[in-house]
Design a protein around this motif. Structure first.
Motif, short mmCIF file in Angstrom:
data_model
loop_
_atom_site.label_atom_id
_atom_site.label_comp_id
_atom_site.label_asym_id
_atom_site.label_seq_id
_atom_site.Cartn_x
_atom_site.Cartn_y
_atom_site.Cartn_z
N GLN A 13 4.95 -9.72 -11.79
CA GLN A 13 5.69 -11.00 -11.79
C GLN A 13 4.73 -12.17 -11.66
O GLN A 13 4.87 -13.17 -12.36
CB GLN A 13 6.71 -11.02 -10.66
N ASN A 14 3.76 -12.05 -10.77
CA ASN A 14 2.79 -13.13 -10.59
C ASN A 14 1.96 -13.33 -11.87
O ASN A 14 1.69 -14.47 -12.26
CB ASN A 14 1.88 -12.85 -9.39
N SER A 16 2.90 -12.60 -14.88
CA SER A 16 3.79 -13.19 -15.88
C SER A 16 3.96 -14.69 -15.65
O SER A 16 3.91 -15.48 -16.60
CB SER A 16 5.17 -12.52 -15.83
N LYS A 17 4.13 -15.08 -14.39
CA LYS A 17 4.26 -16.50 -14.07
C LYS A 17 3.01 -17.26 -14.48
O LYS A 17 3.08 -18.36 -15.03
CB LYS A 17 4.51 -16.69 -12.57
N GLN A 18 1.85 -16.66 -14.21
CA GLN A 18 0.58 -17.30 -14.56
C GLN A 18 0.45 -17.47 -16.07
O GLN A 18 0.02 -18.52 -16.56
CB GLN A 18 -0.59 -16.46 -14.02
N GLN A 21 2.81 -20.27 -17.15
CA GLN A 21 2.29 -21.58 -16.75
C GLN A 21 1.13 -22.00 -17.65
O GLN A 21 1.05 -23.16 -18.06
CB GLN A 21 1.83 -21.54 -15.29
#
Length: 62
Positions: A13-14, A16-18, A21
């Motif tokens: 998840q992290n 993917s968020k990165q 962004q």
């Protein structure tokens, strides 16, 4: 084992968020650059028209 899976999921998840962004940031920068280039073209075109007196002639007709 469950917490290991949860940790992996959090990592994914992290990541993917990165990625999202970074993609958004790149898109915003690209749009900004394109706008600046367009403004430069518009400004240089207006400058040429002013030098030629084209804009003042149109203004005087009104």
């Amino acid at each position: 084992e469950k917490s290991g899976n949860e940790q992996e999921e959090v990592k994914l998840q992290n990541a993917s968020k990165q990625i999202v962004q970074t993609a958004i940031l790149q898109a915003v920068q690209q749009v900004s650059q394109e706008r600046k280039q367009k403004e430069k073209k518009t400004n240089s075109s207006m400058s040429l028209q002013i030098e030629r007196g084209e804009l003042t002639k149109k203004h005087e007709k009104k």
